[in-house]
Motif scaffolding. Structure first.
Motif, short mmCIF file in Angstrom:
data_model
loop_
_atom_site.label_atom_id
_atom_site.label_comp_id
_atom_site.label_asym_id
_atom_site.label_seq_id
_atom_site.Cartn_x
_atom_site.Cartn_y
_atom_site.Cartn_z
N ALA A 1 0.81 -1.21 0.00
CA ALA A 1 0.00 0.00 0.00
C ALA A 1 0.85 1.27 0.00
O ALA A 1 0.31 2.35 -0.18
N GLY A 2 2.12 1.14 0.21
CA GLY A 2 2.97 2.33 0.20
C GLY A 2 3.12 2.94 1.58
O GLY A 2 2.46 2.53 2.54
N LYS A 3 3.98 3.96 1.65
CA LYS A 3 4.28 4.58 2.95
C LYS A 3 3.05 5.19 3.59
O LYS A 3 2.87 5.13 4.81
N ASP A 4 2.18 5.82 2.76
CA ASP A 4 1.02 6.48 3.35
C ASP A 4 -0.03 5.46 3.80
O ASP A 4 -1.00 5.83 4.46
N GLY A 5 0.15 4.21 3.42
CA GLY A 5 -0.77 3.18 3.89
C GLY A 5 -0.48 2.78 5.33
O GLY A 5 -1.31 2.15 5.98
N LEU A 6 0.71 3.16 5.83
CA LEU A 6 1.09 2.72 7.18
C LEU A 6 0.20 3.32 8.25
O LEU A 6 0.13 2.80 9.35
N LYS A 7 -0.50 4.41 7.90
CA LYS A 7 -1.43 5.01 8.86
C LYS A 7 -2.53 4.01 9.24
O LYS A 7 -3.08 4.07 10.33
#
Lengths: 186, 254, 78
Positions: free
Chosen positions: B83-89
């Motif tokens: 999901a990418g870095k912003d998916g880590l939220k």
């Protein structure tokens, strides 16, 4: 076999599991009367798990991982520092070693020249002594030789005179000594 | 029925999926049932692993703590990669789903246990939650641009409307396949083991049982091993598909 | 009598639906086989594509599960 047995079951529709299951719609998964119950408890479960994770577990694990990362990078930095120090120490050691070597070389050269000087002096002295002795010896040899020659001459002259007398001649001293002289020198 | 009484073979492949009240009586929406019990055992196991296991906060982890960290790292990396870095939220939500599914699947493999994830109601709720939140998130992040997910700009113009229809259909089938895959896998494995288990006591009733019983016991062992694999793989697949859907919502431009 | 015929049809249908699982088996085998042949050609790229393989397996397997579900529905729910 399963089908057969179940067919018998279902067809007979007697009291028991099959009939009960048929009443409930067969598959427990499609028994819609239990759906609200499951959905309610699933929601509760997921909320509890989420709460436990976000409140306790995840921050803890994240902090442990960060700590570990920090420790590892700190250790790596320290190791790098130690490595640099070791390199410095090695350089200093090498320098000390080369210095010592140069010093030793110098000392060796000095010592060698000193020894050489002493040696030269001693050799010169010895040479002079040897020359002196040689001269003395030569002198004494010449003396001895002269003494010996003289002795030989006088002995030869006496012997010659004796021989002449013995042969019945008359010893002419001057003639004899001239003859002996000529012979000995000859 | 007579035959059944004669051979003693009883097939109840759907028996382990039944929901009944723990303390008797009707099953209302608030009644504690066996599903509740096993979900709570799952919570207990998760807290044992993730709270009791990590209480040392050790830099050099104990065994339990390293398992917890391994699970954390596994899902964290999956979310980040897919999901990418912003998916880590959204990692805690995904991790919650993953842990619930993996613990429900494995605890369900204990004999006599109940598997909550074998029920469409449970997996369907999770899949719908993922579907709805991902769709809402997609519209919130991208506005109408989220519809670009259905408009395949790399295809020839003439084909695009047709592809859009197909994409829309496949988008709305997502929660169905997402939930039924997990429930079906769990149900299938347990039902097959149940059928083999029904063959096992044949040796008590008939001569062919001498051949059938060992075979069925062996088959149960083999199925059990396969189910161990399936239990993990299905949790993994559910989670990674969630990540894929999340990626679609965050970056709809393929 | 009528019920028996319906039951028979349901069971025959359930059996037929099970053939769909064979298709899923072929599909999963195809996915994994191709993954392995690709992985043997380029082992360094294999690790990064394992997740893709599992997604592929999941999609292929889901269809087999659907046929299994149809069989179960015919056996127990119809």
């Amino acid at each position: 076999m399963a089908n057969e047995t179940h067919a018998v079951d279902a067809a007979a529709a007697v009291a028991g599991h099959a009939a009960e299951a048929a009443e409930k719609g067969g598959m427990p998964q499609l028994d819609f009367s239990t759906f609200p119950n499951q959905i309610f408890w699933l929601t509760v479960t997921l909320v509890v798990i989420y709460w436990l994770l976000t409140r306790i577990a995840l921050p803890r694990i994240a902090s442990v991982l960060a700590d570990r990362q920090g420790t590892i990078s700190g250790d790596l930095a320290a190791a790098e520092e130690y490595k640099l120090k070791a390199k410095d120490a090695e350089a200093a050691y090498a320098k000390a070693l080369s210095d010592a070597r140069a010093q030793a070389q110098k000392i060796i050269a000095e010592t060698r020249s000193e020894i050489q000087k002493e040696l030269d002096a001693a050799t010169a002295k010895a040479d002079a002594e040897i020359a002196e002795r040689l001269a003395q010896s030569e002198e004494s040899i010449a003396e001895i030789r002269a003494g010996a020659l003289e002795a030989v001459q006088s002995v030869a002259a006496e012997t010659a005179a004796e021989i002449v007398v013995a042969l019945g001649g008359k010893a002419d001293k001057a003639a004899l000594s001239t003859a002996v002289d000529a012979r000995v020198k000859g | 029925m007579a035959e059944e009484a004669g051979t003693g073979l009883v097939f109840h492949p759907m028996e382990p999926f039944k929901i009944h009240s723990l303390f008797g009586g009707e099953v209302h929406w608030y009644t504690p049932t066996n599903a509740t019990l096993w979900m709570f055992i799952g919570i207990l196991a998760i807290s044992l692993l993730f709270i009791v296991g990590t209480r040392g906060r050790a830099i050099v982890p104990s065994r339990v703590q390293s398992v917890a960290e391994l699970a954390y790292g596994f899902v964290h990396k999956m979310v980040e990669d897919v999901a990418g870095k912003d998916g880590l939220k959204y990692f805690p939500y995904i991790f919650t789903l993953f842990l619930f599914i993996v613990f429900a699947n494995f605890l369900g493999l204990i004999p006599m246990a109940f598997t909550p994830t074998s029920h469409i109601a449970v997996t369907g709720l999770m899949a719908m939650a993922v579907f709805i939140s991902v769709t809402v998130l997609g519209f919130m992040k991208n506005g109408a641009g989220f519809l670009g997910l259905f408009w395949v700009s790399s295809a020839p113009l003439a084909l695009r409307p047709l592809l859009a229809v197909i994409e829309v259909i496949s988008y709305f089938v997502r929660p169905v396949s997402h939930s039924i895959r997990l429930a079906g896998n769990m149900m299938a494995g347990h039902a097959v083991m149940e059928v083999f288990a029904a063959f096992a006591p044949l040796i008590l009733f008939s001569a062919i049982g001498i051949a059938v019983t060992p075979l069925s016991v062996l088959a149960i062992v083999a199925m059990y091993a396969l189910e161990m694999l399936v239990a993990f793989v299905q949790a993994y697949v559910f989670t990674i598909l969630t990540c894929v859907y999340l990626k679609d919502a965050l970056h709809p431009g393929h | 009598m009528e019920g028996d015929i319906v039951q028979m049809g349901a069971y025959i249908g359930a059996g037929l639906a099970c053939t769909g699982m064979g298709g899923a088996a072929v599909g999963v085998g195809h996915v994994v086989g191709n993954f392995i042949s690709g992985a043997l050609r380029n082992p360094s790229a294999a690790a990064s594509q394992t997740a893709t393989m599992f997604i592929g397996i999941a999609f292929a397997e889901a269809l087999g599960i659907f046929s299994f579900l149809v069989a179960l529905l015919l056996m127990f729910a119809v």
